[in-house]
Write an enzyme that holds these catalytic residues in place. Structure first.
Site, PDB file in Angstrom:
ATOM      1  N   ASP A 253       0.854  -0.836  -0.238  1.00 19.70           N
ATOM      2  CA  ASP A 253       0.104  -0.032   0.660  1.00 19.70           C
ATOM      3  C   ASP A 253       0.556   1.401  -0.943  1.00 19.70           C
ATOM      4  OD1 ASP A 253       0.638  -1.093   3.168  1.00 19.70           O
ATOM      5  OD2 ASP A 253       0.782   0.613   2.947  1.00 19.70           O
ATOM      6  N   ASP A 255       0.021   3.654   2.080  1.00 23.56           N
ATOM      7  CA  ASP A 255      -0.152   4.102   3.070  1.00 23.56           C
ATOM      8  C   ASP A 255      -0.679   5.484   3.516  1.00 23.56           C
ATOM      9  OD1 ASP A 255       0.760   4.070   6.388  1.00 23.56           O
ATOM     10  OD2 ASP A 255       1.946   5.925   6.158  1.00 23.56           O
TER      11      ASP A 255
HETATM   12  N1  LIG Z   1       1.006   1.560   5.897  1.00 23.19           N
HETATM   13  C1  LIG Z   1       1.782   0.591   6.944  1.00 23.19           C
HETATM   14  N2  LIG Z   1       2.465   1.393   8.149  1.00 23.19           N
HETATM   15  C2  LIG Z   1       2.599   0.523   8.756  1.00 23.19           C
HETATM   16  N3  LIG Z   1       3.112  -0.731   8.724  1.00 23.19           N
HETATM   17  C3  LIG Z   1       2.004  -1.647   7.337  1.00 23.19           C
HETATM   18  N4  LIG Z   1       2.305  -3.319   6.578  1.00 23.19           N
HETATM   19  C4  LIG Z   1       2.171  -2.893   5.423  1.00 23.19           C
HETATM   20  N5  LIG Z   1       1.511  -1.185   5.062  1.00 23.19           N
HETATM   21  C5  LIG Z   1       1.658  -0.919   6.414  1.00 23.19           C
END
Ligand SMILES: Nc1ncnc2[nH]cnc12
Ligand SMILES: CSC[C@H]1O[C@H](OP(=O)(O)O)[C@H](O)[C@@H]1O
Length: 335
Positions: A253, A255
């Site tokens: 992703d 974030d």
């Molecule tokens: N955006 C994110 N923040 C923290 N840990 C994660 N693991 C997968 N995506 C994450």
């Protein structure tokens, strides 16, 4: 098709393919002892509670002075493609067999100690990470070479306390020797679905809540490449235990700093699942390479062996008996 059957063991967020009871039954059907060296371990993270495509030969329940590990340690046999060797590999599921352990609850000391106690000297740790950079797209792999610690001091993070003090170097938190092999393997799969970023700084946040947008932007300004909740204290404890440690990150992703949708668990799991075949091919290539004769000393972490003795500040006669007992368990015959 055996591979399709194995794929069903990749964690599914909303559809349970195998019940907790069924999994427990399958695990207890395996022998709980294993004769022979197991120098390499894979730690599976989110979406990777088992290693598909490998033959399970034992399931070990190890108890340590720091408690029980996250899950039984599964011993897998890996048939190398380049030579006739069968190598034993340990597999541990970081969040437990049913993803019931939160990032701040992972018993990292027990995990690393248990792996060391069965002979593990090299760890390949998988992690689902958020991307903090445009060019690291969801499903890309990143082999990090630096860490920024944003944990909050709630996780036990050292073996050296309670009467024995030690300080280990951590300027390069990952093992460059293992990283080189991992990068070569990742590149060999490029053009075949795998996109690899050779280096990067991983921010380890406390969680379990995801970051705020202000935090996410701050991590970007700090030079962070990816973010997770689990590289620490795992990497620090591996270093203390003289185990060569490298994380393979899979971006799931952007974030919450990006104009695309904010991270959700569904997004993370969806990308993990979609990329499961690439992850399996990646780990297979790494195990093949590590099993080569020229990598024996690297895998045995000969370059780290004995180093801890130089980090201990407390004279041995002054060690507390409790601390000595625990450290004797971790390093039999060292002190
Ligand atoms: N955006 C994110 N923040 C923290 N840990 C994660 N693991 C997968 N995506 C994450
Ligand atoms: C479910 S998203 C957050 C979760 O995913 C990562 O897990 P892991 O590193 O074990 O793959 C991240 O660190 C968080 O624990």
């Amino acid at each position: 098709m055996p591979w399709l059957r194995q794929l069903s063991s990749i964690s599914k967020p909303f559809r349970r393919i195998e019940s907790a009871k069924q999994l427990a039954k399958r695990m207890t059907a395996l022998p709980n002892t294993y004769e022979g060296p197991v120098p390499i371990a894979v730690i599976g993270g989110t979406g990777l509670r088992e290693l598909p495509g490998f033959t399970q030969v034992a399931s070990l329940s190890v108890s340590t002075p720091w408690g029980e590990p996250s899950s039984p340690i599964t011993i897998l046999h890996h048939q190398c493609r380049h030579n006739a060797k069968t190598v034993a590999v340990a597999f541990l599921s970081r969040h437990g067999a049913h993803h019931q352990i939160a990032p701040h609850e992972v018993p990292a000391r027990a995990n690393i100690a248990a792996l060391r106690s069965i002979g593990v000297r090299s760890i390949i740790a998988f992690s689902a990470v958020g991307s903090l950079q445009e060019e690291i797209k969801p499903r890309d792999f990143v082999i990090p070479d630096q860490i920024i610690d944003r944990t909050k001091g709630v996780r036990p993070w050292t073996y050296f306390e309670g009467g024995v003090v030690a300080h280990v170097p951590f300027g390069d938190p990952f093992d460059e020797g293992i990283a080189k092999v991992v990068r070569e393997c990742g590149h060999s799969l490029e053009g075949d679905g795998v996109i690899l970023h050779d280096r990067g700084t991983i921010v380890c946040m406390e969680g379990p809540q995801f970051s705020t947008r202000a935090e996410s932007n701050m991590y970007r300004a700090w030079g962070g490449s990816v973010i997770n909740m689990s590289v620490l204290p795992e990497a620090k404890l591996a270093r203390e235990a003289e185990i060569a440690y490298q994380m393979i990150c899979m971006s799931t992703d952007y974030d919450c700093w990006h104009s695309s949708a904010d991270v959700t668990v569904e997004m993370v799991m969806g990308n993990m699942k979609a990329n499961a075949d690439n992850a399996r091919r990646f780990v297979t290539a790494v195990l093949d390479a590590l099993a080569a004769d020229e990598n024996t000393d690297l895998v045995q972490a000969k370059h780290l062996a004995g180093g801890i003795k130089f980090g201990v500040s407390t004279p041995q006669p002054e060690w507390s008996p409790e601390a000595k007992k625990k450290l004797d368990w971790l390093f039999p015959g060292y002190f």
